[in-house]
Write a protein that holds these residues in place. Sequence first.
Motif, mmCIF file in Angstrom:
data_model
loop_
_atom_site.group_PDB
_atom_site.id
_atom_site.type_symbol
_atom_site.label_atom_id
_atom_site.label_comp_id
_atom_site.label_asym_id
_atom_site.label_seq_id
_atom_site.Cartn_x
_atom_site.Cartn_y
_atom_site.Cartn_z
ATOM 1 N N UNK A 115 0.830 -1.196 0.000
ATOM 2 C CA UNK A 115 0.000 0.000 0.000
ATOM 3 C C UNK A 115 0.869 1.251 0.000
ATOM 4 N N UNK A 116 0.643 2.118 -0.963
ATOM 5 C CA UNK A 116 1.407 3.355 -1.053
ATOM 6 C C UNK A 116 1.072 4.252 0.145
ATOM 7 N N UNK A 117 2.073 4.791 0.836
ATOM 8 C CA UNK A 117 1.809 5.626 2.005
ATOM 9 C C UNK A 117 1.138 6.964 1.676
ATOM 10 N N UNK A 118 1.141 7.359 0.398
ATOM 11 C CA UNK A 118 0.648 8.688 0.036
ATOM 12 C C UNK A 118 -0.879 8.712 -0.093
ATOM 13 N N UNK A 119 -1.433 7.917 -1.005
ATOM 14 C CA UNK A 119 -2.882 7.928 -1.228
ATOM 15 C C UNK A 119 -3.514 6.543 -1.094
ATOM 16 N N UNK A 120 -2.748 5.607 -0.539
ATOM 17 C CA UNK A 120 -3.254 4.261 -0.228
ATOM 18 C C UNK A 120 -3.637 3.444 -1.456
ATOM 19 N N UNK A 121 -3.022 3.732 -2.609
ATOM 20 C CA UNK A 121 -3.172 2.798 -3.718
ATOM 21 C C UNK A 121 -2.515 1.481 -3.288
ATOM 22 N N UNK A 122 -3.173 0.376 -3.602
ATOM 23 C CA UNK A 122 -2.696 -0.921 -3.133
ATOM 24 C C UNK A 122 -2.420 -1.852 -4.303
ATOM 25 N N UNK A 123 -1.361 -2.657 -4.158
ATOM 26 C CA UNK A 123 -0.911 -3.532 -5.236
ATOM 27 C C UNK A 123 -0.635 -4.930 -4.693
ATOM 28 N N UNK A 124 -1.012 -5.931 -5.466
ATOM 29 C CA UNK A 124 -0.678 -7.306 -5.122
ATOM 30 C C UNK A 124 0.821 -7.520 -5.320
ATOM 31 N N UNK A 125 1.325 -8.609 -4.764
ATOM 32 C CA UNK A 125 2.764 -8.870 -4.863
ATOM 33 C C UNK A 125 3.196 -9.263 -6.268
ATOM 34 N N UNK A 126 2.231 -9.514 -7.156
ATOM 35 C CA UNK A 126 2.586 -9.752 -8.560
ATOM 36 C C UNK A 126 2.583 -8.454 -9.365
ATOM 37 N N UNK A 127 2.366 -7.313 -8.682
ATOM 38 C CA UNK A 127 2.403 -6.009 -9.331
ATOM 39 C C UNK A 127 1.061 -5.484 -9.791
ATOM 40 N N UNK A 128 0.046 -6.343 -9.825
ATOM 41 C CA UNK A 128 -1.282 -5.905 -10.277
ATOM 42 C C UNK A 128 -1.921 -4.987 -9.239
ATOM 43 N N UNK A 129 -2.692 -4.011 -9.716
ATOM 44 C CA UNK A 129 -3.390 -3.137 -8.785
ATOM 45 C C UNK A 129 -4.479 -3.921 -8.061
ATOM 46 N N UNK A 130 -4.563 -3.727 -6.754
ATOM 47 C CA UNK A 130 -5.634 -4.326 -5.956
ATOM 48 C C UNK A 130 -6.777 -3.339 -5.761
ATOM 49 N N UNK A 131 -6.423 -2.099 -5.431
ATOM 50 C CA UNK A 131 -7.474 -1.108 -5.178
ATOM 51 C C UNK A 131 -6.866 0.291 -5.140
ATOM 52 N N UNK A 132 -7.667 1.260 -5.585
ATOM 53 C CA UNK A 132 -7.338 2.676 -5.422
ATOM 54 C C UNK A 132 -8.563 3.363 -4.831
ATOM 55 N N UNK A 133 -8.419 4.038 -3.702
ATOM 56 C CA UNK A 133 -9.576 4.697 -3.105
ATOM 57 C C UNK A 133 -10.299 5.611 -4.102
ATOM 58 N N UNK A 134 -11.597 5.468 -4.151
ATOM 59 C CA UNK A 134 -12.466 6.297 -4.997
ATOM 60 C C UNK A 134 -12.344 5.982 -6.483
ATOM 61 N N UNK A 135 -11.652 4.918 -6.849
ATOM 62 C CA UNK A 135 -11.466 4.618 -8.268
ATOM 63 C C UNK A 135 -12.792 4.302 -8.970
ATOM 64 N N UNK A 136 -13.766 3.786 -8.200
ATOM 65 C CA UNK A 136 -15.049 3.446 -8.806
ATOM 66 C C UNK A 136 -15.822 4.687 -9.250
ATOM 67 N N UNK A 137 -15.409 5.842 -8.750
ATOM 68 C CA UNK A 137 -16.092 7.091 -9.113
ATOM 69 C C UNK A 137 -15.297 7.932 -10.112
ATOM 70 N N UNK A 138 -14.183 7.381 -10.605
ATOM 71 C CA UNK A 138 -13.342 8.093 -11.571
ATOM 72 C C UNK A 138 -13.631 7.534 -12.960
ATOM 73 N N UNK A 139 -13.960 8.404 -13.884
ATOM 74 C CA UNK A 139 -14.347 7.982 -15.224
ATOM 75 C C UNK A 139 -13.199 7.266 -15.931
ATOM 76 N N UNK A 140 -13.541 6.137 -16.524
ATOM 77 C CA UNK A 140 -12.622 5.358 -17.370
ATOM 78 C C UNK A 140 -11.348 4.956 -16.631
ATOM 79 N N UNK A 141 -11.429 4.757 -15.324
ATOM 80 C CA UNK A 141 -10.248 4.293 -14.588
ATOM 81 C C UNK A 141 -10.058 2.804 -14.845
ATOM 82 N N UNK A 142 -8.855 2.410 -15.255
ATOM 83 C CA UNK A 142 -8.565 1.021 -15.627
ATOM 84 C C UNK A 142 -7.496 0.468 -14.691
ATOM 85 N N UNK A 143 -7.897 -0.422 -13.799
ATOM 86 C CA UNK A 143 -6.942 -1.010 -12.859
ATOM 87 C C UNK A 143 -5.809 -1.737 -13.579
#
Length: 382
Positions: A115-143
């Motif tokens: 988890x990034x200490x700045x805005x809490x973007x989170x990533x699995x250990x294989x490098x894939x994005x797990x979650x970004x806060x508020x990403x579901x409300x951002x247009x055309x956001x692609x994990x």
Amino acid sequence: MSKLPLKHIKEHPSAPLPADFCSNPDVAWTLPASYYTSPEVFKREVDTIFTKDWICVAHRSELAQANQYVTRDLIDENILIVRGKDNVLRAFYNVCPHRGHRLLEGSGNAKNVITCPYHAWAFKLDGAMAHAPNCENVEAFDKEKNGLSPIKVEEYAGFVFINLNPEATCVEDQLPGLQARLRKACPEVDNLKLAARFTTPTPANWKNIVDNYLECYHCGPAHPSFSSSMRMDCYRHTLHGNWTLQYSDAQSSDRAFKVDASVQDPNFSGFWAWPCTAFNVPPGGDFMTVIYEYPISAGVTLQNYDIYFLNETLTEDQQRLVEWYRTVFRPEDLRLVESVQQGLTSRGYRGQGRIMTDKARSGISEHGIAHFHQLVANRSQA
């Protein structure tokens, strides 16, 4: 010959070297002093070496278990290497794709998501994005397009190597034959464990440090205790393309290596691997030291000097040996390369120094430096 006109050196301090530079080690001169001090030369080396070639960063024991990670500084990058829950080793640029914040520091055991200490973007250990806060409300956001940037990584000869070049092939292609010879010198290499690490931001160019390693001409005057354990009459340095081997029969010494009487034919093997790692197998073959170089700038190299044993709880003799490395042997080399780096900028230095190669390729011959400088010259042509 590799002696360049002084006028040429002064007028073209960072120019590529001739293709035949140091091709004849018997009449060779060192790299021009500017090659150790010039930011322009260092930038070219970043582009042609340190973003192209395999660099050793750790022993496998530091990344043996799932979730273990290490970070390393190299040139202007910080690299994250982590073993996933699936036991796969991966490496990434240690930077969040959102705003560039660093993700992890040092080494240790990662959680199942980073988890990034700045805005809490989170990533699995294989490098894939797990979650970004508020990403579901951002247009055309692609994990899938916001995962970590991968780097090539490989286990080789008991060690972990990384390569910033996505088109790189395997480590063996860069260092053919090294793994087999190193494993012969230290059959227990896979089972070693880190016992001590001395980290120094050394005020010296990385090539200055390699030069120092690639000759034992200085061993007698500068390393008297080390020399007391070596049979210098049979010390030899053989060249194998992108790696070299310094080899000597050894003997027990109260000043350096105490060799158990059960060890038959004790010897020392010192492997240099292009561009900037040294693997040392002292007498006995059941422990190692490794010098990891991480070039930072033309005049600064971050070094990890690691000592590895098979056992986790050190014996008194092993503790004594660690202290010898820390207080005697390691400081001897640091003083040498720091002094050389300062002297290379002196008005009294003539721009190049004669490489002291003898016909017998004896233990004090500097033909290893000529070999290294020819490799550097070849890269300067790229």
